[in-house]
Write an enzyme that holds these catalytic residues in place. Sequence first.
Site, PDB file in Angstrom:
ATOM      1  N   ASN A   1      38.140  19.913 -52.548  1.00 39.47           N
ATOM      2  CA  ASN A   1      36.978  19.098 -52.851  1.00 39.47           C
ATOM      3  C   ASN A   1      36.137  19.775 -53.921  1.00 39.47           C
ATOM      4  O   ASN A   1      36.051  21.004 -54.000  1.00 39.47           O
ATOM      5  CB  ASN A   1      36.170  18.760 -51.587  1.00 39.47           C
ATOM      6  CG  ASN A   1      35.656  19.954 -50.811  1.00 39.47           C
ATOM      7  OD1 ASN A   1      36.331  20.970 -50.675  1.00 39.47           O
ATOM      8  ND2 ASN A   1      34.458  19.819 -50.261  1.00 39.47           N
TER       9      ASN A   1
ATOM     10  N   GLU B   1      32.355  19.194 -55.338  1.00 39.18           N
ATOM     11  CA  GLU B   1      31.092  18.486 -55.210  1.00 39.18           C
ATOM     12  C   GLU B   1      30.322  18.516 -56.520  1.00 39.18           C
ATOM     13  O   GLU B   1      30.607  19.311 -57.410  1.00 39.18           O
ATOM     14  CB  GLU B   1      30.257  19.108 -54.090  1.00 39.18           C
ATOM     15  CG  GLU B   1      30.905  18.960 -52.727  1.00 39.18           C
ATOM     16  CD  GLU B   1      30.126  19.627 -51.618  1.00 39.18           C
ATOM     17  OE1 GLU B   1      30.505  19.402 -50.462  1.00 39.18           O
ATOM     18  OE2 GLU B   1      29.153  20.381 -51.883  1.00 39.18           O
TER      19      GLU B   1
ATOM     20  N   CYS C   1      37.206  14.322 -53.536  1.00 39.61           N
ATOM     21  CA  CYS C   1      37.801  14.842 -52.302  1.00 39.61           C
ATOM     22  C   CYS C   1      39.070  15.638 -52.605  1.00 39.61           C
ATOM     23  O   CYS C   1      39.719  15.435 -53.636  1.00 39.61           O
ATOM     24  CB  CYS C   1      38.145  13.693 -51.367  1.00 39.61           C
ATOM     25  SG  CYS C   1      36.721  12.755 -50.787  1.00 39.61           S
TER      26      CYS C   1
ATOM     27  N   GLU D   1      41.980  15.397 -51.177  1.00 37.70           N
ATOM     28  CA  GLU D   1      43.152  14.523 -51.224  1.00 37.70           C
ATOM     29  C   GLU D   1      43.303  13.877 -52.603  1.00 37.70           C
ATOM     30  O   GLU D   1      44.411  13.755 -53.119  1.00 37.70           O
ATOM     31  CB  GLU D   1      43.046  13.423 -50.153  1.00 37.70           C
ATOM     32  CG  GLU D   1      42.942  13.950 -48.743  1.00 37.70           C
ATOM     33  CD  GLU D   1      41.509  14.178 -48.262  1.00 37.70           C
ATOM     34  OE1 GLU D   1      41.274  14.039 -47.060  1.00 37.70           O
ATOM     35  OE2 GLU D   1      40.619  14.511 -49.093  1.00 37.70           O
TER      36      GLU D   1
ATOM     37  N   CYS E   1      38.679  10.614 -45.665  1.00 34.44           N
ATOM     38  CA  CYS E   1      37.675   9.552 -45.666  1.00 34.44           C
ATOM     39  C   CYS E   1      38.368   8.209 -45.943  1.00 34.44           C
ATOM     40  O   CYS E   1      39.558   8.164 -46.286  1.00 34.44           O
ATOM     41  CB  CYS E   1      36.608   9.836 -46.729  1.00 34.44           C
ATOM     42  SG  CYS E   1      37.175   9.644 -48.447  1.00 34.44           S
TER      43      CYS E   1
ATOM     44  N   CYS F   1      39.958   7.927 -49.413  1.00 32.89           N
ATOM     45  CA  CYS F   1      41.180   8.724 -49.559  1.00 32.89           C
ATOM     46  C   CYS F   1      42.331   8.130 -48.767  1.00 32.89           C
ATOM     47  O   CYS F   1      43.487   8.216 -49.188  1.00 32.89           O
ATOM     48  CB  CYS F   1      40.927  10.177 -49.172  1.00 32.89           C
ATOM     49  SG  CYS F   1      40.020  11.062 -50.453  1.00 32.89           S
TER      50      CYS F   1
END
Length: 138
Positions: free
Chosen positions: A42, A44, A53, A55, A86, A89
């Site tokens: 990830n 940010e 993310c 993934e 999430c 994803c």
Amino acid sequence: MPLDDLFAAARAAQGRAHAPYSRFPVGAALRDEAGRIHVGCNVENAAFPQGACAETGAISAMVLAGGARIAEILVVGDGEGLVTPCGGCRQRIREFATPDTAVHIAGPGGVRRSFRLDELLPFSFGPDNLAGDEREPA
């Protein structure tokens, strides 16, 4: 194939995560149709919805390397709870996977639980829903 290699790759990716706001690093590793492993972490951003993310990073790496299908994917995060993908994803995974693709969820000590994608994203909409569509993909 054992999951040890996916777990090790995802843990290494987790260590490279850029998570200064949530302080919740996540790593992902997937195996493509040729058996190659692709990783992501990830990343940010101060503009919170602009982050990426783990993934998503792994899927992007797979596509960049010429992979076309996710054979299985492993996601690792810290804490006591399951760190599942999430919703966004889950849909990204679905683009390159089938409903029975394995999604392994791990913590620092190893795999905690494995799901089929259709357990995480039941009745999903995927590329097969557009089969026969005459339009060219964007």
